[in-house]
Scaffold this motif. Structure first.
Motif, PDB file in Angstrom:
ATOM      1  N   PHE A  69       2.678   5.500 -10.670  1.00  0.00           N
ATOM      2  CA  PHE A  69       3.766   6.590 -11.296  1.00  0.00           C
ATOM      3  C   PHE A  69       4.247   6.194 -11.856  1.00  0.00           C
ATOM      4  CE2 PHE A  69       1.406   9.681  -8.779  1.00  0.00           C
ATOM      5  CZ  PHE A  69       0.608  10.542  -9.191  1.00  0.00           C
ATOM      6  N   TYR A  70       5.852   5.676 -11.384  1.00  0.00           N
ATOM      7  CA  TYR A  70       6.396   5.460 -12.303  1.00  0.00           C
ATOM      8  C   TYR A  70       6.335   4.059 -13.529  1.00  0.00           C
ATOM      9  CZ  TYR A  70      10.456   7.481  -9.321  1.00  0.00           C
ATOM     10  OH  TYR A  70      11.068   8.677  -8.074  1.00  0.00           O
ATOM     11  N   ALA A  71       5.405   2.938 -13.131  1.00  0.00           N
ATOM     12  CA  ALA A  71       4.774   2.908 -14.562  1.00  0.00           C
ATOM     13  C   ALA A  71       4.138   3.388 -15.900  1.00  0.00           C
ATOM     14  CB  ALA A  71       4.126   1.362 -14.153  1.00  0.00           C
ATOM     15  N   TYR A  72       3.722   4.938 -15.370  1.00  0.00           N
ATOM     16  CA  TYR A  72       3.275   5.394 -16.414  1.00  0.00           C
ATOM     17  C   TYR A  72       4.592   6.228 -16.997  1.00  0.00           C
ATOM     18  CZ  TYR A  72      -0.344   8.436 -18.237  1.00  0.00           C
ATOM     19  OH  TYR A  72      -0.963   9.685 -18.905  1.00  0.00           O
ATOM     20  N   ALA A  73       5.249   6.659 -15.835  1.00  0.00           N
ATOM     21  CA  ALA A  73       5.637   7.002 -16.736  1.00  0.00           C
ATOM     22  C   ALA A  73       7.119   7.002 -17.667  1.00  0.00           C
ATOM     23  CB  ALA A  73       6.391   8.204 -15.472  1.00  0.00           C
ATOM     24  N   TRP A  74       7.785   5.750 -17.496  1.00  0.00           N
ATOM     25  CA  TRP A  74       8.340   4.853 -17.893  1.00  0.00           C
ATOM     26  C   TRP A  74       7.570   4.019 -18.983  1.00  0.00           C
ATOM     27  CZ3 TRP A  74      10.870   4.653 -13.046  1.00  0.00           C
ATOM     28  CH2 TRP A  74      11.886   5.713 -12.857  1.00  0.00           C
ATOM     29  N   THR A  75       6.579   3.357 -18.509  1.00  0.00           N
ATOM     30  CA  THR A  75       6.326   2.528 -20.161  1.00  0.00           C
ATOM     31  C   THR A  75       5.178   2.858 -20.378  1.00  0.00           C
ATOM     32  OG1 THR A  75       4.945   0.928 -18.223  1.00  0.00           O
ATOM     33  CG2 THR A  75       7.676   0.986 -18.492  1.00  0.00           C
ATOM     34  N   ALA A 115       9.711  11.474 -11.497  1.00  0.00           N
ATOM     35  CA  ALA A 115       8.443  10.477 -12.250  1.00  0.00           C
ATOM     36  C   ALA A 115       7.468  11.453 -12.942  1.00  0.00           C
ATOM     37  CB  ALA A 115       7.050  10.447 -11.210  1.00  0.00           C
ATOM     38  N   GLU A 116       7.933  13.024 -13.123  1.00  0.00           N
ATOM     39  CA  GLU A 116       6.986  13.778 -13.623  1.00  0.00           C
ATOM     40  C   GLU A 116       8.201  14.577 -14.110  1.00  0.00           C
ATOM     41  OE1 GLU A 116       6.222  17.338 -11.326  1.00  0.00           O
ATOM     42  OE2 GLU A 116       4.215  16.247 -10.889  1.00  0.00           O
ATOM     43  N   ALA A 117       9.477  14.318 -14.382  1.00  0.00           N
ATOM     44  CA  ALA A 117      10.783  14.379 -15.332  1.00  0.00           C
ATOM     45  C   ALA A 117      10.761  14.027 -16.535  1.00  0.00           C
ATOM     46  CB  ALA A 117      11.856  14.273 -14.948  1.00  0.00           C
ATOM     47  N   ALA A 118      10.156  12.071 -16.232  1.00  0.00           N
ATOM     48  CA  ALA A 118      10.009  11.177 -17.103  1.00  0.00           C
ATOM     49  C   ALA A 118       8.931  11.185 -17.744  1.00  0.00           C
ATOM     50  CB  ALA A 118      10.055   9.627 -16.264  1.00  0.00           C
ATOM     51  N   LEU A 119       7.921  11.834 -17.147  1.00  0.00           N
ATOM     52  CA  LEU A 119       6.479  12.349 -18.467  1.00  0.00           C
ATOM     53  C   LEU A 119       6.828  13.580 -19.026  1.00  0.00           C
ATOM     54  CD1 LEU A 119       3.909  12.009 -15.040  1.00  0.00           C
ATOM     55  CD2 LEU A 119       4.131  10.284 -16.894  1.00  0.00           C
ATOM     56  N   TYR A 120       6.892  14.718 -18.641  1.00  0.00           N
ATOM     57  CA  TYR A 120       7.407  15.784 -19.205  1.00  0.00           C
ATOM     58  C   TYR A 120       8.126  16.481 -19.712  1.00  0.00           C
ATOM     59  CZ  TYR A 120       3.072  16.279 -16.531  1.00  0.00           C
ATOM     60  OH  TYR A 120       1.862  16.238 -16.403  1.00  0.00           O
ATOM     61  N   GLU A 121       7.975  16.892 -21.595  1.00  0.00           N
ATOM     62  CA  GLU A 121       9.345  17.012 -21.886  1.00  0.00           C
ATOM     63  C   GLU A 121      10.634  18.193 -21.703  1.00  0.00           C
ATOM     64  OE1 GLU A 121       8.374  18.024 -25.882  1.00  0.00           O
ATOM     65  OE2 GLU A 121       7.390  15.550 -26.297  1.00  0.00           O
ATOM     66  N   ASP A 122       9.925  18.697 -20.675  1.00  0.00           N
ATOM     67  CA  ASP A 122      10.425  20.514 -20.314  1.00  0.00           C
ATOM     68  C   ASP A 122      10.316  20.419 -18.979  1.00  0.00           C
ATOM     69  OD1 ASP A 122      10.325  21.078 -22.496  1.00  0.00           O
ATOM     70  OD2 ASP A 122       7.835  22.296 -22.338  1.00  0.00           O
ATOM     71  N   ASP A 123      10.887  21.548 -17.707  1.00  0.00           N
ATOM     72  CA  ASP A 123      11.335  20.932 -16.970  1.00  0.00           C
ATOM     73  C   ASP A 123      10.119  21.901 -16.647  1.00  0.00           C
ATOM     74  OD1 ASP A 123      14.469  21.168 -17.664  1.00  0.00           O
ATOM     75  OD2 ASP A 123      14.799  22.875 -17.301  1.00  0.00           O
ATOM     76  N   ILE A 124      10.089  21.396 -14.886  1.00  0.00           N
ATOM     77  CA  ILE A 124       8.967  21.399 -13.976  1.00  0.00           C
ATOM     78  C   ILE A 124       9.036  22.661 -13.213  1.00  0.00           C
ATOM     79  CG2 ILE A 124       7.236  20.529 -12.608  1.00  0.00           C
ATOM     80  CD1 ILE A 124       8.029  17.516 -13.888  1.00  0.00           C
ATOM     81  N   GLY A 163       0.684  -1.353   0.469  1.00  0.00           N
ATOM     82  CA  GLY A 163      -0.152  -0.153  -0.179  1.00  0.00           C
ATOM     83  C   GLY A 163       0.793   1.802   0.179  1.00  0.00           C
ATOM     84  N   GLY A 164       2.265   1.337   1.025  1.00  0.00           N
ATOM     85  CA  GLY A 164       2.801   2.444   0.483  1.00  0.00           C
ATOM     86  C   GLY A 164       3.424   2.342  -0.354  1.00  0.00           C
ATOM     87  N   PHE A 165       4.168   1.529  -1.532  1.00  0.00           N
ATOM     88  CA  PHE A 165       4.829   1.616  -2.218  1.00  0.00           C
ATOM     89  C   PHE A 165       3.853   2.161  -3.394  1.00  0.00           C
ATOM     90  CE2 PHE A 165       8.010   1.647  -0.066  1.00  0.00           C
ATOM     91  CZ  PHE A 165       9.009   2.351  -0.035  1.00  0.00           C
ATOM     92  N   LEU A 166       2.154   1.280  -3.384  1.00  0.00           N
ATOM     93  CA  LEU A 166       1.333   1.557  -4.626  1.00  0.00           C
ATOM     94  C   LEU A 166       1.137   2.848  -5.191  1.00  0.00           C
ATOM     95  CD1 LEU A 166      -3.039   0.698  -4.290  1.00  0.00           C
ATOM     96  CD2 LEU A 166      -1.709   2.798  -5.621  1.00  0.00           C
ATOM     97  N   ALA A 167       0.860   4.349  -4.950  1.00  0.00           N
ATOM     98  CA  ALA A 167       1.795   5.742  -5.572  1.00  0.00           C
ATOM     99  C   ALA A 167       2.707   5.428  -6.416  1.00  0.00           C
ATOM    100  CB  ALA A 167       1.272   6.556  -4.956  1.00  0.00           C
ATOM    101  N   PRO A 168       3.965   4.922  -6.148  1.00  0.00           N
ATOM    102  CA  PRO A 168       5.167   5.383  -6.218  1.00  0.00           C
ATOM    103  C   PRO A 168       5.394   4.762  -7.460  1.00  0.00           C
ATOM    104  CG  PRO A 168       5.793   5.328  -3.957  1.00  0.00           C
ATOM    105  CD  PRO A 168       3.899   4.960  -4.290  1.00  0.00           C
TER     106      PRO A 168
END
Length: 514
Positions: free
Chosen positions: A95-101, A223-232, A87-92
């Motif tokens: 998010f990482y799975a979505y960002a990279w795959t 995680a967000e850096a993998a989602l977006y092309e530009d600097d957040i 449960g603790g690592f559900l969101a991480p």
């Protein structure tokens, strides 16, 4: 005489407290999963319904499997340790799975089922432990009552406190730590029954969770850096949505729930086409209503017209309007429109505002997010457009963004049909005059709009204020022409009873991007 509770009484009290805590954590995991599913997969009603159904079914499986646990106490502690990890690592993980795959369903629902099974085992195991320790006057309904109170506390705290203060990533880890805290105190209170392996795995899980919490901001950034092309430059979760602002050199983009809302390189195309045709066709422009448009770009275009006396901008999320009003760099994008004394910003639900407004407007501009779920689809319904027509002055003009006639063709023409089917309070029995049009916006592709009015406006050349970067009378004439692959097709009116538009929208975009 000492009134301190005995060891057995302390254990009984602790187990009831633990019931409350694990109920809170369990529901929080369910809400995190549902919110993630809605953010990343769209259609919040469908996703929330699916997540709730899967989670409850998994809890039923867990309740059944608990009968096969030989030692209830050890089984409960193991369940807490595993919940702290999964449960603790559900969101991480999601998010990482979505960002990279780009994959969401397998990790999300895999973890959801595992968490649901473990959560379903908790109450039966706690009830067995209470019986085994000889809790006086033990009643199973007392355990269930505490469990339900915990669920209530979690459901209230999640939107009001947890999401705004922690965000989904940190919230997942915090409640994982809560499960581990329950496991740790249970290990200490029942230390005579604890095993070395439990202590060892618990300590390792606690260490990993602590490290995750310490590095939670970095985890979000990566995680967000993998989602977006530009600097957040800004990332924030509000009770309403995920807000992300990115920048590359002078180029700024706004994302809401990971969907792009504008790119500063080409947003003028969209906003000029949204605003100026309606303003030009209106016989007067003193009072203008904007629904959505919290970034202030539509308001900027409206204020180019010298005869505008007041602009009422209604946007649900106060954080969005606050950012584009108070943040100097972001306010510069809308030419400080939200600081203009003629602009009145109201942070409330668009439907509620329109339903209860007691004034009429000369121009109504609907700049709302795409109808990807039922909550948004109602703002593209016949009932809502009928309310908007009631709020228009007799010679007023309304315009709404209507999505892409290329990527979601049937959705676009459903919006056209829906606007045309709205009630016309000025000409009873007749629908409003409507005009669909479209243009190319590089960030979005071919994008469409629908203009409507109680009466057909006087024809003539498009009048526009000086300083526009894109819209000209020639562009306006071209915008009325639809190709063979974007032109009218059969589509149902979007009604509150059916919400045909959501299906058209999701199917259209899925055809191209899934």
């Amino acid at each position: 005489m000492s009134h301190a509770p005995t060891g057995a009484r302390r254990r009984e009290i602790w187990l009831l407290v633990a019931t409350f805590l694990v109920a809170v954590a369990g529901l929080i995991y369910e809400l995190i999963a549902a919110t993630l599913s809605s953010y990343l997969l769209g259609d919040s009603v469908r996703q929330f319904s699916l997540v709730i159904g899967v989670f409850l079914s998994a809890m039923g499986v867990g309740a059944y499997l608990s009968r096969f646990v030989g030692e209830a106490l050890r089984g409960f502690i193991w369940a807490q340790i595993l919940l702290g990890i999964l449960g603790g690592f559900l969101a991480p993980v999601v998010f990482y799975a979505y960002a990279w795959t780009g994959a969401v369903e397998l990790p999300l629902f895999g973890l959801l089922i595992a968490v649901g099974i473990l959560s379903g085992m908790e109450i039966p195991l706690i009830a067995r432990v209470l019986k085994e320790i000889g809790a006086p006057e033990f009643r199973f309904e007392n355990v269930l009552s505490v469990d339900y109170v915990g669920a209530l506390a979690a459901s209230v705290a999640f939107p009001l406190l947890i999401v705004p203060q922690l965000g989904l990533m940190s919230a997942s880890l915090v409640f994982g730590a809560l499960n581990l805290a329950v496991a740790g105190l249970s290990l200490w209170l029942f230390r005579s029954d604890a095993t070395r392996s439990q202590w060892g795995v618990w300590a390792l899980a606690l260490l990993l969770t602590g490290a995750g919490l310490v590095q939670s901001e970095r985890l979000v950034t990566v995680a967000e850096a993998a989602l977006y092309e530009d600097d957040i430059i800004l990332s924030e979760t509000t009770p309403y949505q995920q807000i992300t602002v990115t920048r590359f050199r002078d180029r700024v983009r706004l994302f809401l729930d990971h969907s792009i809302q504008f790119d500063s390189f080409d947003e003028y195309r969209y906003h000029e086409m949204l605003v100026h045709p309606a303003m030009s066709h209106a016989s007067r422009r003193a009072d203008v209503l904007i629904l959505g448009g919290g970034d202030g770009m539509a308001a900027r275009e409206v204020l180019r017209w010298a005869d505008v006396a007041q602009v009422t901008l209604v946007d649900l999320d106060p954080r969005v309007t606050g950012l584009f009003q108070s943040h100097d760099d972001l306010a510069a994008l809308n030419d400080n429109a939200l600081r203009d004394p003629r602009v009145r910003v109201l942070n409330q639900d668009a439907w509620q505002f329109v339903e209860h407004a007691n004034t009429q407007f000369d121009v109504v501009i609907v700049d709302l997010p795409d109808p990807k779920n039922l909550a948004l689809s109602k703002l593209y319904s016949r009932a809502f457009y009928s309310l908007l027509m009631e709020r228009l002055s007799p010679r007023g003009v309304m315009v709404t963004q209507a999505g892409s006639p290329f990527y979601a063709r049937q959705a676009f023409w459903s919006v056209v049909q829906t606007v045309a089917a709205a009630r016309n309070p000025v000409q009873v029995g007749a629908g409003p005059w409507t005009l669909p049009y479209h243009t190319y916006v590089p960030s979005f592709g071919d994008w469409g709009f629908v203009m409507a009015a109680p009466f057909a406006p006087k024809t003539g050349d498009l009048a526009v204020p000086p300083g526009l970067q894109y819209l000209t009378p020639a562009i306006w004439q071209q915008s009325h022409v639809f190709g063979a692959d974007t032109g009218p097709i059969e589509a149902d009116v979007n009604r509150l009873q059916s919400h045909a538009l959501v299906g058209y929208y999701l199917d259209g975009w899925a055809k191209w991007f899934e």
